[in-house]
Motif scaffolding. Structure first.
Motif, PDB file in Angstrom:
ATOM      1  N   ALA A  20      34.812 -54.499 -21.055  1.00  0.00           N
ATOM      2  CA  ALA A  20      35.309 -53.284 -21.726  1.00  0.00           C
ATOM      3  C   ALA A  20      34.729 -53.179 -23.128  1.00  0.00           C
ATOM      4  N   PHE A  21      34.689 -54.310 -23.838  1.00  0.00           N
ATOM      5  CA  PHE A  21      34.222 -54.273 -25.215  1.00  0.00           C
ATOM      6  C   PHE A  21      32.750 -53.860 -25.306  1.00  0.00           C
ATOM      7  N   PHE A  22      31.894 -54.457 -24.477  1.00  0.00           N
ATOM      8  CA  PHE A  22      30.471 -54.129 -24.602  1.00  0.00           C
ATOM      9  C   PHE A  22      30.138 -52.771 -23.978  1.00  0.00           C
ATOM     10  N   VAL A  23      30.942 -52.318 -23.028  1.00  0.00           N
ATOM     11  CA  VAL A  23      30.758 -50.946 -22.538  1.00  0.00           C
ATOM     12  C   VAL A  23      31.140 -49.965 -23.659  1.00  0.00           C
ATOM     13  N   LEU A  24      32.212 -50.272 -24.363  1.00  0.00           N
ATOM     14  CA  LEU A  24      32.621 -49.446 -25.501  1.00  0.00           C
ATOM     15  C   LEU A  24      31.486 -49.338 -26.518  1.00  0.00           C
ATOM     16  N   MET A  25      30.899 -50.477 -26.858  1.00  0.00           N
ATOM     17  CA  MET A  25      29.790 -50.495 -27.822  1.00  0.00           C
ATOM     18  C   MET A  25      28.599 -49.681 -27.293  1.00  0.00           C
ATOM     19  N   SER A  26      28.313 -49.832 -25.993  1.00  0.00           N
ATOM     20  CA  SER A  26      27.154 -49.126 -25.433  1.00  0.00           C
ATOM     21  C   SER A  26      27.363 -47.618 -25.463  1.00  0.00           C
ATOM     22  N   ILE A  27      28.591 -47.189 -25.141  1.00  0.00           N
ATOM     23  CA  ILE A  27      28.876 -45.739 -25.162  1.00  0.00           C
ATOM     24  C   ILE A  27      28.747 -45.208 -26.586  1.00  0.00           C
ATOM     25  N   ALA A  28      29.329 -45.958 -27.530  1.00  0.00           N
ATOM     26  CA  ALA A  28      29.281 -45.521 -28.923  1.00  0.00           C
ATOM     27  C   ALA A  28      27.828 -45.365 -29.371  1.00  0.00           C
ATOM     28  N   ALA A  29      26.992 -46.329 -28.979  1.00  0.00           N
ATOM     29  CA  ALA A  29      25.586 -46.289 -29.389  1.00  0.00           C
ATOM     30  C   ALA A  29      24.860 -45.105 -28.763  1.00  0.00           C
ATOM     31  N   LEU A  30      25.160 -44.840 -27.494  1.00  0.00           N
ATOM     32  CA  LEU A  30      24.427 -43.802 -26.774  1.00  0.00           C
ATOM     33  C   LEU A  30      24.708 -42.396 -27.311  1.00  0.00           C
ATOM     34  N   THR A  31      25.972 -42.088 -27.581  1.00  0.00           N
ATOM     35  CA  THR A  31      26.271 -40.736 -28.078  1.00  0.00           C
ATOM     36  C   THR A  31      25.695 -40.547 -29.487  1.00  0.00           C
ATOM     37  N   SER A  32      25.399 -41.644 -30.185  1.00  0.00           N
ATOM     38  CA  SER A  32      24.744 -41.519 -31.493  1.00  0.00           C
ATOM     39  C   SER A  32      23.231 -41.397 -31.332  1.00  0.00           C
ATOM     40  N   SER A  33      22.672 -42.215 -30.437  1.00  0.00           N
ATOM     41  CA  SER A  33      21.210 -42.227 -30.332  1.00  0.00           C
ATOM     42  C   SER A  33      20.681 -40.877 -29.848  1.00  0.00           C
TER      43      SER A  33
ATOM     44  N   GLY B 275      33.144 -28.752 -27.211  1.00  0.00           N
ATOM     45  CA  GLY B 275      31.824 -29.311 -26.900  1.00  0.00           C
ATOM     46  C   GLY B 275      31.128 -29.781 -28.167  1.00  0.00           C
ATOM     47  N   PHE B 276      31.162 -28.933 -29.201  1.00  0.00           N
ATOM     48  CA  PHE B 276      30.528 -29.330 -30.466  1.00  0.00           C
ATOM     49  C   PHE B 276      31.262 -30.512 -31.087  1.00  0.00           C
ATOM     50  N   ILE B 277      32.603 -30.441 -31.100  1.00  0.00           N
ATOM     51  CA  ILE B 277      33.360 -31.517 -31.764  1.00  0.00           C
ATOM     52  C   ILE B 277      33.064 -32.859 -31.097  1.00  0.00           C
ATOM     53  N   LEU B 278      33.010 -32.869 -29.763  1.00  0.00           N
ATOM     54  CA  LEU B 278      32.753 -34.140 -29.077  1.00  0.00           C
ATOM     55  C   LEU B 278      31.310 -34.607 -29.295  1.00  0.00           C
ATOM     56  N   ALA B 279      30.374 -33.656 -29.321  1.00  0.00           N
ATOM     57  CA  ALA B 279      28.976 -34.058 -29.536  1.00  0.00           C
ATOM     58  C   ALA B 279      28.788 -34.574 -30.961  1.00  0.00           C
ATOM     59  N   ALA B 280      29.313 -33.837 -31.944  1.00  0.00           N
ATOM     60  CA  ALA B 280      29.089 -34.244 -33.339  1.00  0.00           C
ATOM     61  C   ALA B 280      29.880 -35.508 -33.663  1.00  0.00           C
ATOM     62  N   SER B 281      31.093 -35.619 -33.112  1.00  0.00           N
ATOM     63  CA  SER B 281      31.801 -36.867 -33.397  1.00  0.00           C
ATOM     64  C   SER B 281      31.179 -37.997 -32.576  1.00  0.00           C
ATOM     65  N   GLY B 282      30.545 -37.656 -31.462  1.00  0.00           N
ATOM     66  CA  GLY B 282      29.802 -38.679 -30.712  1.00  0.00           C
ATOM     67  C   GLY B 282      28.646 -39.209 -31.541  1.00  0.00           C
ATOM     68  N   SER B 283      27.981 -38.308 -32.260  1.00  0.00           N
ATOM     69  CA  SER B 283      26.904 -38.748 -33.146  1.00  0.00           C
ATOM     70  C   SER B 283      27.464 -39.635 -34.251  1.00  0.00           C
ATOM     71  N   ALA B 284      28.580 -39.198 -34.816  1.00  0.00           N
ATOM     72  CA  ALA B 284      29.153 -39.922 -35.959  1.00  0.00           C
ATOM     73  C   ALA B 284      29.719 -41.279 -35.529  1.00  0.00           C
ATOM     74  N   VAL B 285      30.474 -41.270 -34.432  1.00  0.00           N
ATOM     75  CA  VAL B 285      31.098 -42.515 -33.991  1.00  0.00           C
ATOM     76  C   VAL B 285      30.058 -43.353 -33.259  1.00  0.00           C
ATOM     77  N   GLY B 286      29.709 -44.481 -33.846  1.00  0.00           N
ATOM     78  CA  GLY B 286      28.678 -45.303 -33.219  1.00  0.00           C
ATOM     79  C   GLY B 286      28.879 -46.757 -33.579  1.00  0.00           C
ATOM     80  N   LEU B 287      27.770 -47.497 -33.519  1.00  0.00           N
ATOM     81  CA  LEU B 287      27.859 -48.910 -33.885  1.00  0.00           C
ATOM     82  C   LEU B 287      28.349 -49.052 -35.318  1.00  0.00           C
ATOM     83  N   GLY B 288      28.052 -48.041 -36.148  1.00  0.00           N
ATOM     84  CA  GLY B 288      28.518 -48.050 -37.533  1.00  0.00           C
ATOM     85  C   GLY B 288      30.032 -48.127 -37.629  1.00  0.00           C
ATOM     86  N   ASN B 289      30.731 -47.442 -36.729  1.00  0.00           N
ATOM     87  CA  ASN B 289      32.202 -47.459 -36.790  1.00  0.00           C
ATOM     88  C   ASN B 289      32.783 -48.722 -36.207  1.00  0.00           C
ATOM     89  N   ILE B 290      32.253 -49.103 -35.024  1.00  0.00           N
ATOM     90  CA  ILE B 290      32.961 -50.137 -34.279  1.00  0.00           C
ATOM     91  C   ILE B 290      32.491 -51.521 -34.676  1.00  0.00           C
TER      92      ILE B 290
END
Ligand code: PFF
Length: 449
Positions: free
Chosen positions: A318-331, A13-28
């Protein structure tokens, strides 16, 4: 303050939450476009070095302090201070983190809103609503305000749910989806004509660029942003980790996931650019440089999707859903920073705190949208070029100089009784006291010139 604190239900749970924060628009978005305009693999190499050698040790400072104090950054840093000066420095650092997280979310929500809007374009096309699709892609104040607010409301809804029912629940759903979509897109794009050339541009280093100070500055900024460093989001997530867990190994997993996903995103974006070129889309600007930043995401890639026929509709979605998910787990990790402070230090109920903090950030975002030319770039520079390095430095000072060494070791031993004998304890304390702060200062001073 009687309500019990939240805690992640498991290590994962922590790993997915913290990597969710880390993985965002910055990565992709950020990482591949910076690599594209900074010599491809030369940037990748410098980035990897700085991420592992500078950003990771600084992240560990944040995680260890957070797990120890079981509180937001203001309280956490005060609790490890040892006199009046360091107590005030702790308050200052905590408040600066809250301000920086809010400003980052202020501009991030605008960009994330664009991702939401672009994700709706293929659906509108499919339904024959061409006029609506044009509105979605046109840069207008109205569209920007509506989609920023929409994105913020989704962020607010998740944070209202708290640690397990909000953050953990959504990150455990969204992160595997993100990984799946990313891999599927990479595999698909690599089968297309022109992809090989993009791979070459990404993976064959142009060593003439490697000592370029600008490249080093960009790579360090990117590494700090990508690991969500300094603003207190990682600190507060670590404060929700049980004492049974080995915090060093958790930090390592999060860093590896973050860097791994950035590297993978490069395998998608750069080949996609060359496929676009192969299909007749211009990927170099008038000055002969690869097109990057917003033009790449919102002009080059959509033009590429259009050349793909029906498949393009699904790839675009798929691409913009990917971007949206990445942004949300960071925000959500950014919004948790002011919310945790308001709940813990001012006794506000979580929902109320979330609406209050979210509301303030919507207003801030709105002001940026209404003064886009003047404020958008300024908000990015103030928070990521100045705020984050300064905060990273202050956290290293707290972990390396202010907090007593025994306190740090005791914290590490909670989840790993043999921590004293491990390599981390042999290297990290010295490293976070000297090398990391020195490197941050050197790169920061360079960036001012
Ligand atoms: N790490 C995020 C990204 O790479 O997009 C950005 C970020 C998230 C920065 C959370 C700061 C933060 F607190």
């Amino acid at each position: 303050m009687g309500a019990p604190r939240g805690e992640f239900s498991s290590r994962l749970g922590f790993i997915l939450a913290a990597s969710g924060s880390a993985v965002g628009l910055g990565n992709i978005w950020g990482f591949p476009t910076q690599a594209a305009s900074n010599g491809g693999a030369a940037f990748l190499l410098v980035y990897l070095l700085l991420a592992f050698l500078i950003a990771y040790p600084a992240l560990m400072a944040e995680l260890i302090i957070g797990r120890h104090a079981k509180a937001n950054a203001v309280t956490a840093l005060r609790s490890i201070s040892n006199d009046r000066f360091t107590y005030n420095l702790g308050s200052f650092t905590g408040y600066l983190g809250i301000a920086t997280a809010s400003v980052i979310l202020g501009f991030y929500a605008i960009v994330a809103g664009w991702m939401f809007a672009y994700a709706m374009v293929p659906v509108s096309d499919l339904l024959g609503m061409g006029g609506f699709a044009d509105w979605l892609t046109g840069f207008a104040v109205g569209r920007n305000l509506i989609f920023m607010t929409l994105f913020m409301f989704v962020t607010i809804a998740i944070i209202c749910g708290g640690v397990q029912k909000g953050i953990e629940k959504w990150c455990t759903r969204l992160m595997p989806s993100l990984l799946f979509i990313l891999v599927a897109l990479i595999v698909y794009v690599l089968t297309l004509d022109g992809a090989g050339e993009g791979l070459k541009a990404y993976l064959v280093p142009d060593f003439s660029r490697i000592a370029d100070p600008q490249l080093v500055i960009s790579a360090m900024g990117q590494a700090f942003f990508s690991l969500s460093l300094g603003v207190g989001g990682m600190l507060i997530y670590a404060s929700y980790v049980s004492d049974k867990e080995d915090i060093v190994s958790l930090g390592r997993s999060v860093t590896l996931l973050d860097i791994g996903i950035a590297v993978m995103a490069g395998l998608l974006i750069l080949p996609a650019m060359y496929v676009a070129q192969n299909n007749g889309v211009a990927i170099y600007d008038a000055a002969g440089n690869l097109i990057s930043e917003d033009t790449l995401i919102f002009a080059v890639l959509p033009a590429l999707f259009e050349t793909m026929g029906t498949a393009g509709i699904f790839v675009a979605l798929a691409f913009f859903v990917l971007m949206s998910i990445a942004a949300l787990t960071s925000s959500i990790s950014m919004l948790e920073v002011p919310v945790a402070y308001a709940v813990e230090n001012h006794g506000l109920e979580r929902k109320r705190a979330t609406y209050l903090a979210g509301g303030v950030i919507i207003v801030l975002s709105g002001v940026i949208i209404l003064n886009f030319e003047a404020l958008f770039g300024l908000a990015i520079a103030a928070s990521t070029r100045y705020g984050q390095p300064l905060l990273g430095l202050l956290l290293c000072v707290f972990a390396g100089w202010i907090w007593h060494r025994d306190g740090v070791l005791n914290e590490l031993k909670k989840g790993n009784p043999d921590a004293e004998q491990g390599p981390f304890w042999k290297i990290w304390p010295f490293y976070v006291r000297t090398i990391v702060p020195a490197a941050i200062i050197i790169v920061f001073v360079q960036s001012l010139r």
